[in-house]
Design an enzyme around this catalytic site. Structure first.
Site, PDB file in Angstrom:
ATOM      1  N   SER A 185       0.831  -1.211   0.000  1.00 53.42           N
ATOM      2  CA  SER A 185       0.000   0.000   0.000  1.00 53.42           C
ATOM      3  C   SER A 185       0.862   1.257   0.000  1.00 53.42           C
ATOM      4  O   SER A 185       0.585   2.223  -0.722  1.00 53.42           O
ATOM      5  CB  SER A 185      -0.941   0.006   1.208  1.00 53.42           C
TER       6      SER A 185
ATOM      7  N   ASP B 181       7.499   2.902   6.662  1.00 54.47           N
ATOM      8  CA  ASP B 181       7.343   2.335   5.326  1.00 54.47           C
ATOM      9  C   ASP B 181       7.567   3.383   4.239  1.00 54.47           C
ATOM     10  O   ASP B 181       8.271   3.146   3.250  1.00 54.47           O
ATOM     11  CB  ASP B 181       5.949   1.720   5.174  1.00 54.47           C
TER      12      ASP B 181
END
Length: 392
Positions: free
Chosen positions: A138, A182
């Protein structure tokens, strides 16, 4: 971007451009890509303002994008069969998007909230980052989109700004209470290096991490147990950490040291203490790992990986039987260290393995999963790769 990386990215970018023109009737303004990531060590420390050591991997999300003169947004992906999803800039609100479209739409919303003049656009997504494996598929999408929009709008956002924009998209639009690790790995990664990130001030240093010269490979074992950061397990762990910090009277668990744990045990309930102990000891393991990589190199960090997994399994309780089996089997058949990676409750494990033991580890894990009647895992190697960039 090196000439080798350009040569590797060019055919895929050209293919995506051609597909875009076929679907939308005109050529895109460009193609951008951003990698997934593996977190070498430092799990659930990011939102506690601690330390993490991820690296960008050689699997990417790519977006072909063209700005539009109106407020229409049209989104399409190369996987699935949902077709073109259409909406408008004016209707972008948290909770209104579903599936993969919430990631690009969330980035658009977050940039608009920052005052960036985001145009309507057509977007085609392609990705080879495994979904639900804990490799940040994502965030790869979000980082590709934010890089594209930063270029197209001339916003001039620094990497730190794009990190915060994608974090807001995750937190407030998608509804996942994630930190900044991330995005930082995807936006700031470099070939042959891990990103040593201080999540309090976003200070980042590149740490050499090359397995091949050490005679090692890093195996990713995707258990095929899907996870979701937006579920209650992740949120409840974060809430426990915030409670622990409040009771201990610190801004964040970053401010608690290993030497403070004995006193903390007397102030916290048993579950909250174990959550706190994981974060505190994990921060310490990150620092030790960085030191080891700067000295003896990758062959010296196996025990850090093993200890990290034990802490996530026992103290933070975010592992699962499939992850434990992958880690234990890898270690029993030659890996020098192994741990689950990512937010937990499924996803992938990593196993740092001597080259001459790779096939034995692969075969043993496949057999162990079959014997346990688990789904067959997907096992592959990854290497530290470049961060987000324009490729066409």
């Amino acid at each position: 971007m090196t000439s080798q990386e350009q040569a590797k990215a060019a055919p895929a970018a050209q293919d995506l451009s051609a597909r875009f023109e076929h679907e939308f009737g005109s050529a895109p303004d460009g193609v951008w890509q951003a990698p997934g990531r593996v977190n070498l060590i430092g799990e659930h420390t990011d939102y506690n303002e601690g330390f993490v050591l991820p690296f960008a991997i050689d699997r990417t999300a790519r977006v072909a994008v063209a700005a539009r003169p109106d407020s229409t947004v049209r989104l399409l992906s190369t996987y699935g069969d949902q077709g073109v999803v259409s909406t408008t800039l004016d209707t972008l609100q948290p909770g209104t998007a579903k599936g993969w479209t919430k990631y690009p739409l969330g980035v658009m919303w977050a940039l608009r909230e920052r005052g960036v003049a985001v145009p309507g656009l057509d977007l085609l997504l392609d990705s080879n980052v495994p979904l639900g494996a804990g490799l940040s598929s994502s965030h790869a999408i979000e980082c590709a989109v934010v890089t594209a929009l930063n270029d197209l709008t001339g916003a001039g956002l620094a990497a730190e700004d794009m990190v915060l924009a994608t974090q807001r998209a995750e937190n407030d639009f998608v509804g996942a209470p994630t930190g900044i690790m991330d995005q930082s790995a995807s936006l700031r990664g470099a070939k042959g290096h891990a990103v040593f990130l201080d999540c309090r001030d976003q200070k980042a240093n590149l740490v050499p991490f090359e397995t091949e010269p050490a005679g090692l490979v890093l195996l990713v074992i995707d258990t095929k147990v899907s996870h979701s950061h937006a579920d209650g397990g992740y949120a409840s762990r974060r809430a426990s950490c915030e409670l622990g910090a409040e009771v201990l009277g610190v801004k964040a668990l970053r401010d608690v040291g290993v030497a403070d744990l004995e006193e903390a045990a007397g102030l916290l309930d048993e579950v909250t203490f174990r959550r706190v102990r994981h974060v505190v000891t994990e921060n310490d393991r990150v620092l030790q790992t960085v030191e080891l990589l700067g000295g003896a190199g990758p062959s010296a960090i196996g025990q850090m990986l093993d200890a990290s997994h034990a802490s996530m399994r026992d103290d933070f309780e975010i592992s699962c039987p499939e992850l434990d089996l992958a880690v234990d089997t890898s270690r029993a058949h030659g890996a020098i260290g192994a741990r689950m990676t990512g937010g937990g409750f499924g996803g992938a494990a990593i196993a740092l393995t001597p080259v001459d033991a790779e096939q034995a580890v692969r075969a043993a894990v496949v057999k162990a999963f079959a014997d346990a009647r688990y789904r067959a895992p997907d096992i592959f190697t990854v290497s530290p790769a470049a961060g987000a960039m324009r490729v066409a």
